[in-house]
Design a protein around this motif. Structure first.
Motif, short mmCIF file in Angstrom:
data_model
loop_
_atom_site.label_atom_id
_atom_site.label_comp_id
_atom_site.label_asym_id
_atom_site.label_seq_id
_atom_site.Cartn_x
_atom_site.Cartn_y
_atom_site.Cartn_z
N GLY A 3 29.42 -29.40 -46.73
CA GLY A 3 28.87 -30.50 -45.94
C GLY A 3 27.45 -30.22 -45.52
O GLY A 3 26.59 -31.11 -45.52
N TRP A 4 27.15 -29.00 -45.13
CA TRP A 4 25.79 -28.62 -44.73
C TRP A 4 24.84 -28.76 -45.91
O TRP A 4 23.74 -29.29 -45.77
CB TRP A 4 25.79 -27.18 -44.21
CG TRP A 4 24.44 -26.72 -43.78
CD1 TRP A 4 23.85 -26.93 -42.57
CD2 TRP A 4 23.51 -25.99 -44.56
NE1 TRP A 4 22.61 -26.37 -42.55
CE2 TRP A 4 22.38 -25.78 -43.77
CE3 TRP A 4 23.51 -25.48 -45.85
CZ2 TRP A 4 21.25 -25.08 -44.23
CZ3 TRP A 4 22.40 -24.80 -46.31
CH2 TRP A 4 21.28 -24.61 -45.50
N ILE A 5 25.29 -28.30 -47.12
CA ILE A 5 24.45 -28.43 -48.31
C ILE A 5 24.22 -29.91 -48.62
O ILE A 5 23.10 -30.32 -48.94
CB ILE A 5 25.10 -27.71 -49.52
CG1 ILE A 5 25.12 -26.20 -49.28
CG2 ILE A 5 24.37 -28.03 -50.82
CD1 ILE A 5 25.91 -25.42 -50.31
N TRP A 6 25.26 -30.72 -48.55
CA TRP A 6 25.15 -32.15 -48.82
C TRP A 6 24.15 -32.82 -47.87
O TRP A 6 23.34 -33.64 -48.27
CB TRP A 6 26.52 -32.81 -48.73
CG TRP A 6 26.52 -34.26 -49.08
CD1 TRP A 6 26.55 -35.30 -48.22
CD2 TRP A 6 26.49 -34.82 -50.39
NE1 TRP A 6 26.55 -36.49 -48.90
CE2 TRP A 6 26.51 -36.22 -50.25
CE3 TRP A 6 26.44 -34.29 -51.68
CZ2 TRP A 6 26.49 -37.09 -51.32
CZ3 TRP A 6 26.43 -35.15 -52.75
CH2 TRP A 6 26.45 -36.53 -52.57
N ARG A 7 24.21 -32.45 -46.58
CA ARG A 7 23.29 -33.04 -45.61
C ARG A 7 21.86 -32.59 -45.83
O ARG A 7 20.91 -33.32 -45.54
CB ARG A 7 23.73 -32.69 -44.20
CG ARG A 7 24.94 -33.47 -43.74
CD ARG A 7 25.22 -33.26 -42.25
NE ARG A 7 25.39 -31.86 -41.88
CZ ARG A 7 26.56 -31.20 -41.89
NH1 ARG A 7 27.65 -31.84 -42.26
NH2 ARG A 7 26.62 -29.95 -41.53
N LYS A 8 21.63 -31.39 -46.34
CA LYS A 8 20.27 -30.86 -46.54
C LYS A 8 19.61 -31.34 -47.82
O LYS A 8 18.40 -31.24 -47.96
CB LYS A 8 20.28 -29.32 -46.54
CG LYS A 8 20.70 -28.72 -45.22
CD LYS A 8 19.71 -29.10 -44.14
CE LYS A 8 20.13 -28.52 -42.81
NZ LYS A 8 19.28 -28.91 -41.71
N LEU A 9 20.38 -31.87 -48.77
CA LEU A 9 19.77 -32.37 -50.01
C LEU A 9 19.02 -33.66 -49.72
O LEU A 9 19.50 -34.53 -49.02
CB LEU A 9 20.86 -32.61 -51.06
CG LEU A 9 21.49 -31.36 -51.66
CD1 LEU A 9 22.67 -31.73 -52.54
CD2 LEU A 9 20.48 -30.55 -52.45
N PRO A 10 17.79 -33.79 -50.30
CA PRO A 10 16.96 -34.96 -49.98
C PRO A 10 17.20 -36.15 -50.91
O PRO A 10 18.00 -36.08 -51.83
CB PRO A 10 15.55 -34.42 -50.19
CG PRO A 10 15.71 -33.40 -51.27
CD PRO A 10 17.07 -32.79 -51.05
N PHE A 11 16.50 -37.26 -50.66
CA PHE A 11 16.37 -38.44 -51.51
C PHE A 11 17.61 -39.31 -51.59
O PHE A 11 17.89 -39.92 -52.61
CB PHE A 11 15.93 -38.06 -52.93
CG PHE A 11 14.69 -37.22 -52.97
CD1 PHE A 11 13.50 -37.69 -52.42
CD2 PHE A 11 14.70 -35.97 -53.53
CE1 PHE A 11 12.34 -36.91 -52.45
CE2 PHE A 11 13.56 -35.20 -53.57
CZ PHE A 11 12.38 -35.66 -53.02
N GLY A 12 18.37 -39.41 -50.55
CA GLY A 12 19.48 -40.35 -50.51
C GLY A 12 20.63 -39.94 -51.43
O GLY A 12 20.76 -38.79 -51.85
N LEU A 13 21.48 -40.92 -51.74
CA LEU A 13 22.68 -40.65 -52.51
C LEU A 13 22.35 -40.18 -53.93
O LEU A 13 22.95 -39.22 -54.44
CB LEU A 13 23.58 -41.89 -52.56
CG LEU A 13 24.89 -41.73 -53.32
CD1 LEU A 13 25.76 -40.65 -52.68
CD2 LEU A 13 25.63 -43.05 -53.41
N ALA A 14 21.41 -40.84 -54.59
CA ALA A 14 21.05 -40.45 -55.96
C ALA A 14 20.50 -39.03 -55.99
O ALA A 14 20.86 -38.23 -56.87
CB ALA A 14 20.04 -41.43 -56.53
#
Length: 95
Positions: A3-14
């Protein structure tokens, strides 16, 4: 952690989907090309030892196979195929 990795990734869902695929691919490549080749010599999978001291399969536990004749066991059987050359046609059935 995921979840932390998912939140830190940029540029929205894509961007998160592409980033997740890139992170997973990098992890697999790191394991495949670095970690597994390093660990392979440390693993006992290729450490096979075959000795002649093994007992005859199917024989009694005392080491006596129970065979009293002069011929080794298994020599009284006819093989249903040719042992001299490859790909011979099967024998014709007796009618």
């Amino acid at each position: 952690m995921y979840g932390w990795i998912w939140r830190k990734l940029p540029f929205g869902l894509a961007g998160k989907l592409v980033g997740s695929v890139l992170l997973a691919s990098a992890t697999v490549a790191l394991l495949w090309y670095v970690v597994f080749p390093w660990a392979e010599p440390l693993l006992p999978f290729d450490d096979v030892q075959v000795t002649q001291d093994a007992e005859v399969p199917g024989g009694p536990a005392g080491g006596d196979s129970g065979v009293t004749g002069e011929e080794p066991p298994g020599d009284d059987h006819d093989l249903p195929y040719d042992t001299e050359q490859n790909n011979t046609p099967p024998p014709s059935p007796d009618r």
